[in-house]
Design an enzyme around this catalytic site. Structure first.
Site, short mmCIF file in Angstrom:
data_model
loop_
_atom_site.label_atom_id
_atom_site.label_comp_id
_atom_site.label_asym_id
_atom_site.label_seq_id
_atom_site.Cartn_x
_atom_site.Cartn_y
_atom_site.Cartn_z
N GLY A 12 0.70 -1.13 -0.01
CA GLY A 12 0.17 0.01 -0.13
C GLY A 12 0.83 1.16 0.05
N SER A 13 2.23 1.26 -0.33
CA SER A 13 2.88 2.56 -0.54
C SER A 13 2.50 3.46 -1.37
CB SER A 13 4.23 2.16 -0.70
OG SER A 13 4.39 1.68 -2.08
N ASN A 14 1.75 2.98 -2.60
CA ASN A 14 1.19 3.94 -3.50
C ASN A 14 -0.26 4.60 -2.86
OD1 ASN A 14 2.88 4.41 -5.60
ND2 ASN A 14 2.79 2.37 -6.24
N LEU A 84 -3.38 -6.82 -7.74
CA LEU A 84 -2.63 -8.09 -8.46
C LEU A 84 -3.84 -8.91 -9.11
CD1 LEU A 84 0.21 -8.97 -6.27
CD2 LEU A 84 0.18 -7.20 -8.07
N ASN A 101 -4.46 2.44 -13.82
CA ASN A 101 -3.54 1.75 -13.28
C ASN A 101 -2.01 2.39 -13.44
OD1 ASN A 101 -2.64 -0.82 -12.18
ND2 ASN A 101 -1.91 -1.54 -14.06
N HIS A 103 1.99 1.03 -14.08
CA HIS A 103 2.74 -0.15 -14.27
C HIS A 103 4.11 0.24 -14.12
CE1 HIS A 103 3.49 -4.17 -16.27
NE2 HIS A 103 4.39 -3.40 -16.87
N ASP A 144 -2.88 -4.43 -19.19
CA ASP A 144 -1.57 -3.43 -19.62
C ASP A 144 -1.88 -2.83 -21.16
OD1 ASP A 144 -0.46 -3.66 -17.17
OD2 ASP A 144 0.67 -5.40 -17.51
N GLU A 173 6.99 6.63 -9.08
CA GLU A 173 5.56 6.33 -8.62
C GLU A 173 4.97 7.27 -7.65
OE1 GLU A 173 5.29 1.52 -9.06
OE2 GLU A 173 5.73 2.24 -7.33
#
Length: 187
Positions: A12-14, A84, A101, A103, A144, A173
């Protein structure tokens, strides 16, 4: 105020960065974090920042139960931040051009099923790439392959390992993902 819904599966860092970024912004707020992983540390990070979480399993995602919860929240934007599982077609159809999303590579390189996290960084190193980066894109029914919103790159050298590449990508990011979300919500 616009509503952001985050889907995440791991640390969950982003997600944490996005929540903090929008805490004092008037344009939007993160209304909830949805996760398929009951052990994901993103749950605790969201809780510590006053954001609720919803935990579901894969069958609930496939059978449309998650879409029902999403519809109750009526988000303006759905952000996949380290989610994921393949995102379901029913949510994509219900929220066209409202699911994005991030990537950890410069798509179309190193995209597709199984290409996430360290798998991507290892492939980049093994192929002796001189640069890599991040891609923020719309989500469609194929891994993607949705329309690209933003890309930025970072140089690599022969000494880079998958771990050092991961660190360089993390910096990109953290800097750009919230900014791109904000710009998209202003449109």
């Amino acid at each position: 105020m616009k509503k952001i819904l985050i889907f995440a599966s791991g640390s969950g860092s982003n997600a944490e960065n996005i929540i903090k970024y929008f805490e004092n912004k008037e344009i939007a707020t993160v209304i909830s974090v949805f996760t398929n992983n009951p052990n994901a540390t993103v749950i605790e990070k969201a809780k510590n920042l006053g954001v609720s979480s919803y935990i579901f399993n894969k069958s609930e995602l496939i059978e449309g139960k998650v879409l029902q919860y999403v519809n109750k929240l009526q988000p303006d934007l759905i952000v996949l931040a380290g989610f994921l599982l393949k995102f379901p077609d029913d949510i994509i159809a219900a929220y066209p051009n409202k699911v994005i999303n991030i990537h950890p590579a410069l798509l179309p390189k190193y995209g597709g099923k199984g290409m996430y996290g360290m798998n991507v960084h290892q492939a980049v190193v093994e192929n002796k790439e001189l640069e890599t980066g991040i891609t923020i894109h719309f989500v469609n029914e194929h891994y993607d392959e949705g329309g690209i919103l933003f890309q930025t790159s970072v140089s690599l050298n022969e000494q880079d390992t998958a771990t050092t590449v991961a660190g360089k990508i993390h910096v990109l990011e953290q800097k750009y993902f919230p900014e791109v979300i904000e710009n998209l919500l202003k449109q």
